[in-house]
Design a protein around this motif. Structure first.
Motif, PDB file in Angstrom:
ATOM      1  N   ALA A  92       0.830  -1.206   0.000  1.00  0.00           N
ATOM      2  CA  ALA A  92       0.000   0.000   0.000  1.00  0.00           C
ATOM      3  C   ALA A  92       0.864   1.256   0.000  1.00  0.00           C
ATOM      4  N   ALA A  93       1.953   1.210   0.750  1.00  0.00           N
ATOM      5  CA  ALA A  93       2.863   2.363   0.792  1.00  0.00           C
ATOM      6  C   ALA A  93       3.561   2.545  -0.552  1.00  0.00           C
ATOM      7  N   ARG A  94       3.993   1.433  -1.181  1.00  0.00           N
ATOM      8  CA  ARG A  94       4.737   1.508  -2.433  1.00  0.00           C
ATOM      9  C   ARG A  94       3.863   1.909  -3.614  1.00  0.00           C
ATOM     10  N   PHE A  95       2.695   1.306  -3.709  1.00  0.00           N
ATOM     11  CA  PHE A  95       1.888   1.469  -4.912  1.00  0.00           C
ATOM     12  C   PHE A  95       0.752   2.474  -4.773  1.00  0.00           C
ATOM     13  N   ASP A  96       0.241   2.656  -3.558  1.00  0.00           N
ATOM     14  CA  ASP A  96      -0.903   3.543  -3.352  1.00  0.00           C
ATOM     15  C   ASP A  96      -0.545   4.811  -2.587  1.00  0.00           C
ATOM     16  N   GLY A  97       0.658   4.871  -2.018  1.00  0.00           N
ATOM     17  CA  GLY A  97       1.056   6.039  -1.254  1.00  0.00           C
ATOM     18  C   GLY A  97       0.285   6.201   0.033  1.00  0.00           C
ATOM     19  N   VAL A  98      -0.104   5.062   0.637  1.00  0.00           N
ATOM     20  CA  VAL A  98      -0.956   5.077   1.833  1.00  0.00           C
ATOM     21  C   VAL A  98      -0.267   4.307   2.951  1.00  0.00           C
ATOM     22  N   THR A  99      -0.308   4.871   4.157  1.00  0.00           N
ATOM     23  CA  THR A  99       0.224   4.178   5.335  1.00  0.00           C
ATOM     24  C   THR A  99      -0.745   4.359   6.501  1.00  0.00           C
ATOM     25  N   GLY A 100      -0.707   3.413   7.432  1.00  0.00           N
ATOM     26  CA  GLY A 100      -1.478   3.526   8.669  1.00  0.00           C
ATOM     27  C   GLY A 100      -2.979   3.416   8.513  1.00  0.00           C
ATOM     28  N   HIS A 101      -3.451   2.922   7.402  1.00  0.00           N
ATOM     29  CA  HIS A 101      -4.894   2.871   7.167  1.00  0.00           C
ATOM     30  C   HIS A 101      -5.503   1.610   7.768  1.00  0.00           C
ATOM     31  N   ALA A 102      -6.822   1.626   7.913  1.00  0.00           N
ATOM     32  CA  ALA A 102      -7.555   0.432   8.360  1.00  0.00           C
ATOM     33  C   ALA A 102      -7.778  -0.460   7.155  1.00  0.00           C
ATOM     34  N   ILE A 103      -7.165  -1.653   7.171  1.00  0.00           N
ATOM     35  CA  ILE A 103      -7.341  -2.562   6.032  1.00  0.00           C
ATOM     36  C   ILE A 103      -8.759  -3.117   6.010  1.00  0.00           C
ATOM     37  N   ARG A 104      -9.279  -3.535   7.143  1.00  0.00           N
ATOM     38  CA  ARG A 104     -10.684  -3.961   7.218  1.00  0.00           C
ATOM     39  C   ARG A 104     -11.540  -2.708   7.398  1.00  0.00           C
TER      40      ARG A 104
END
Length: 448
Positions: free
Chosen positions: A53-65
């Motif tokens: 998610a960090a590499r491809f979407d630029g997102v960190t610390g998000h709720a996966i569920r």
């Protein structure tokens, strides 16, 4: 768009398969990368999903569920016009999908000899909804509705986390899921999401599914190949394709709009025109340039149309057009030809066929009632698009009484002996022996 001139050439089926325009290098690269991403998720679980998610979407610390309140809020905030369109799409796809569920059939092969053909839904399905260059609530409908019609009890949905939504799944996708009663949604994308659905991720509460479906780019399609055998999959619905067959009765302007409409999906999208009318081909080339320059995603469209996967193909006649199309086996086939309804029967290899100038692929993408999750990369020669049948397993239930078994006993024994598998025959003859007798001793027909 480049031109492939096949006029004056007689090509064998193998030569046609070799010459059809494909982005083969992109697909080969995707296979290697996707397999590694799936492997990482299988071995590292949530940690791999967060890294991807960090590499491809630029997102960190998000709720996966995705929390249930996010889904409910998305439904409440959905634009009324979009909601009405989604509800109509749900109705149409539900009606069309119902036709794909066969009724159980009983075949009576003789007195007391019965075989019942029934269709059992899988228990749990994972559906993937893309969310990179565009938003696809329509894909929620196309995946979930056929599963529900088939009788699937458990549906998990995955879609990429969005950087501009604080790592949440796009609200329009969440709203579509909510309208369908899907409350198990995960913010994860690409090949890693396919791996997570197939293998499960315990730390986010994701149990493995039985079947994974859904469209995506070439990496998503390749990931399905990587998990095949662990789970069932639909066809590899990768980067989109449109092939238009047209003659001198066609409208070059409409063809151009349809080619550009699919090219805007992705830089790897394929747009192909096949025609025996050279003047039409020239007119389409001019119209494509004009339409592409004016569209919102002109840069993306330009890359797709100038790639090796897109072309204008000149052929001698309708026979050559049919042969080329059937070899290409496009995801979407449009027929802009005279008497298209009658001619459509000749085009046997396509994910879906759109007949006539008033049946564009865009109709199938949203409100035709047909499904837009379709095979790409030539798989339409042997694979079907997604439907209720994707989630059904045909089972034969066999029921014979003693007399019915006796009628075929000698044939079973003969075939068992011929195959050097005598225990197969003994398993039948044992049923006609008195208790305590061994096979071949005193029972009528024993050993025969």
């Amino acid at each position: 768009m480049r031109t492939i001139d096949l006029r004056g050439r007689t090509l064998s089926p193998a030569e046609l398969l070799a010459i059809v325009p494909r982005a083969t290098e992109a697909r080969n690269e995707a296979l290697q990368v996707a397999a590694q991403l799936v492997s990482d998720v299988r071995e590292q679980g949530e940690a791999a999903l967060r890294d991807q998610a960090a590499r491809f979407d630029g997102v960190t610390g998000h709720a996966i569920r995705v929390p249930g309140e996010h889904i409910r809020a998305a439904v409440d905030g959905l634009d009324p016009e979009v909601r009405a369109a989604l509800e109509e799409a749900i109705r149409r796809v539900r009606d069309a999908s119902a036709a794909q569920v066969p009724s159980a059939r009983v075949t009576e092969l003789g007195a007391g000899a019965r075989v019942t053909q029934r269709w059992q839904p899988v228990t749990r399905v994972g559906v993937y909804v893309p969310g990179g260059k565009a938003v696809y609530p329509s894909s929620v409908v196309m995946n979930v509705v056929p599963a529900q019609v088939a009788g699937v009890r458990s549906v998990a949905l995955a879609s990429p986390p969005q950087r501009d939504q604080e790592g949440r799944v796009h609200p329009t996708i969440l709203a579509a899921a909510g309208l369908l009663g899907v409350d198990e949604v995960y913010a994860m994308g690409g090949a890693g999401a396919i791996g997570a659905l197939a293998h499960g991720v315990a730390t986010v509460g994701l149990d493995p599914v039985d079947v994974v479906t859904g469209p995506g780019n070439n990496f998503v399609a390749a990931a399905k190949r990587a998990v095949a055998g662990t789970v069932g999959t639909d066809s590899e619905a990768g980067a989109t394709e449109i092939l238009i067959v047209a003659d001198d009765t066609a409208d070059a302007r409409l063809i151009a709009y349809d080619l550009v409409s699919q090219a805007e999906h992705d830089e790897q999208a394929s747009a192909v025109l096949v025609t025996d009318a050279a003047a039409l081909a020239a007119a389409v080339a001019d119209e494509v340039e004009r339409v592409a320059a004016a569209t919102r995603h002109r840069e993306r469209v330009s890359v797709a149309l100038s790639g090796p996967q897109s072309a204008i193909v000149l052929v001698d006649d309708s026979e050559a057009a049919v042969a080329f199309s059937n070899a290409y086996a496009p995801e979407h086939l449009e027929l802009h030809i005279a008497d298209a309804a009658r001619e459509a029967a000749r085009y046997t290899s396509a994910g879906a066929v759109f007949v006539g100038s008033h049946t564009p692929v865009s109709l199938g993408d949203y409100l035709a009632g047909s499904n837009h999750v379709l095979p790409t990369g030539g798989q339409a020669r042997y694979a079907a698009g997604l439907g209720a049948h994707t989630f059904l397993r045909p089972q034969q239930v066999v029921e014979y009484d003693r007399d019915a078994l006796a009628d075929v006993r000698e044939g079973i024994v003969a075939l068992a002996q011929a195959e050097a598998l005598p225990a197969h025959g003994e398993a039948v003859t044992a049923r006609f022996e008195r208790s305590g007798e061994s096979a071949g001793q005193g029972a009528p027909g024993a050993g025969a």
